[in-house]
Write an enzyme that holds these catalytic residues in place. Sequence first.
Site, PDB file in Angstrom:
ATOM      1  N   CYS A 251      50.613 -72.776  11.494  1.00  0.00           N
ATOM      2  CA  CYS A 251      50.838 -74.231  11.565  1.00  0.00           C
ATOM      3  C   CYS A 251      49.485 -74.934  11.643  1.00  0.00           C
ATOM      4  O   CYS A 251      49.242 -75.754  12.526  1.00  0.00           O
ATOM      5  CB  CYS A 251      51.722 -74.595  12.750  1.00  0.00           C
ATOM      6  SG  CYS A 251      53.210 -73.589  12.931  1.00  0.00           S
ATOM      7  N   PRO A 254      46.130 -80.279  10.044  1.00  0.00           N
ATOM      8  CA  PRO A 254      45.203 -80.519   8.921  1.00  0.00           C
ATOM      9  C   PRO A 254      43.905 -79.714   8.963  1.00  0.00           C
ATOM     10  O   PRO A 254      42.997 -79.982   8.193  1.00  0.00           O
ATOM     11  CB  PRO A 254      44.913 -82.007   9.053  1.00  0.00           C
ATOM     12  CG  PRO A 254      44.964 -82.253  10.527  1.00  0.00           C
ATOM     13  CD  PRO A 254      46.065 -81.358  11.046  1.00  0.00           C
ATOM     14  N   GLY A 256      41.755 -78.872  11.811  1.00  0.00           N
ATOM     15  CA  GLY A 256      40.703 -79.074  12.804  1.00  0.00           C
ATOM     16  C   GLY A 256      40.377 -77.802  13.560  1.00  0.00           C
ATOM     17  O   GLY A 256      39.213 -77.413  13.701  1.00  0.00           O
ATOM     18  N   LYS A 257      41.413 -77.131  14.065  1.00  0.00           N
ATOM     19  CA  LYS A 257      41.199 -75.892  14.823  1.00  0.00           C
ATOM     20  C   LYS A 257      40.782 -74.757  13.889  1.00  0.00           C
ATOM     21  O   LYS A 257      40.051 -73.849  14.288  1.00  0.00           O
ATOM     22  CB  LYS A 257      42.462 -75.539  15.602  1.00  0.00           C
ATOM     23  CG  LYS A 257      42.872 -76.597  16.634  1.00  0.00           C
ATOM     24  CD  LYS A 257      44.137 -76.184  17.373  1.00  0.00           C
ATOM     25  CE  LYS A 257      44.598 -77.258  18.363  1.00  0.00           C
ATOM     26  NZ  LYS A 257      45.125 -78.464  17.696  1.00  0.00           N
ATOM     27  N   ASP A 299      56.450 -70.313   6.235  1.00  0.00           N
ATOM     28  CA  ASP A 299      57.223 -70.771   7.394  1.00  0.00           C
ATOM     29  C   ASP A 299      56.911 -69.854   8.570  1.00  0.00           C
ATOM     30  O   ASP A 299      57.193 -68.651   8.520  1.00  0.00           O
ATOM     31  CB  ASP A 299      58.711 -70.737   7.052  1.00  0.00           C
ATOM     32  CG  ASP A 299      59.575 -71.239   8.193  1.00  0.00           C
ATOM     33  OD1 ASP A 299      59.034 -71.605   9.257  1.00  0.00           O
ATOM     34  OD2 ASP A 299      60.815 -71.257   8.018  1.00  0.00           O
ATOM     35  N   CYS A 371      50.678 -80.114  21.639  1.00  0.00           N
ATOM     36  CA  CYS A 371      50.088 -81.384  22.084  1.00  0.00           C
ATOM     37  C   CYS A 371      51.174 -82.180  22.816  1.00  0.00           C
ATOM     38  O   CYS A 371      51.329 -83.380  22.614  1.00  0.00           O
ATOM     39  CB  CYS A 371      49.490 -82.166  20.919  1.00  0.00           C
ATOM     40  SG  CYS A 371      50.603 -82.438  19.522  1.00  0.00           S
TER      41      CYS A 371
END
Length: 427
Positions: A251, A254, A256-257, A299, A371
């Site tokens: 997952c 976008p 960042g991690k 998925d 989050c």
Amino acid sequence: MQIAQQLAAEAVHQVLTGRNLGVTLDAMFSRQRSLTPQQRGMTQDLSYGCLRQYGQLQALLNQLLQKPLQDERLRCLLLVAIYQLQQARAASHTIVDQAVQASAQFKKPWVKGLTNAVLRNFLRQQDVLVKNIDPTDDVARYSYPQWWVNKLRHQYPQEWKAMLLAGNQHPPMTLRVNRRHLSVEAYSQQLADAGIAASELGGSAVTLTQPIPVERIPGFLEGDVSVQDAGAQWAAPLLDLAPGMRVLDACCAPGGKTGHILELADVDLVAMDSDAGRLRRTEENLQRLKLKAQLVTGDAADASGWWDGRPFDRILADVPCTASGIVRRHVDIKWLRREADVASFVRQQALILPQLWQCLAKGGKLLYATCSVFHEENQQQIDRFLQQHADAKQLPLSQDASPHARHGQFYPCAAHDGFFYALLQKN
């Protein structure tokens, strides 16, 4: 100002009917190509501000009306105008006059008079109206849905008020320094030399005193830094990475991690997401950082569709969630979410965890991340997983990353948004 006022009112109306604010604004701006950067910025500011304070604004408007308005778009225009008058960033008479002109779009003879009367009454009675808000009306006091307030009050008896208030503040602009390129100290000096005030938060995080456009951030286009909340920056270090490891970022979009993982260690990284469009944003971020990963569309709740059977040494499970910890950045979440959505996300997370667990090597570590600040999605989810998987144990986190973090739960505060982390190891 008038066009921004009208567009913001329409954006607020769209959100209250169930649409995402970012998607709505993007669609508006693509249709309104003649808008100046200033008009776009004002439209966004008014939309975000009105939704951030929506509960209080609605309570103020109700006091000014003799009966509820039937036209929701007119109601949203009045809410935006009241928000503008509260902020006092323009002459009050200009705000009122332009709202009256904007109300002409509703093509009813009485609307202009009502708009003028409501807004001028607000100016005359503003202090009294604020004092008259019912102190037991949590929606008006905190600008959150009642179910949300109730949940935090129950789950965080000591912290709930501070968490709600933090979620209504403007978010800081925090950067992550790419330590493959330069040190945090060296980058801080670059900012100082450019006249940009900032402070170091520990790790790779530097927070700007005032947000600025990304194109003005020194070294951004060169991949020296990325924009990322300080709380989100703890994910990659908690993975306990080492060179040569096979790592899965599930997952990931976008990205960042994803970028942070590769900045910290030379690993064989698979970055997977179910949304091909958002996965392209991950690819763009990696290109800017001059880093590479294997990008896979798949998925997370069905490993059979994408996993090649080779186990991973580390897995970041950044699972879908209510995003209740990042509402100051995504103000529409407060009004789009329903209480039933919490259980829906919990079910989705419960499907993802065991699927990713089977992909983890023995002795490997999986970092579960959300989050969210709701217990059902966080430690309660982990507790159920541990009960069902005898080969899993929860490890203590390496250190308390923040004075506003406890047992993996980061509370939203001035320094960072709300996050949850749980590190699991396979026996």
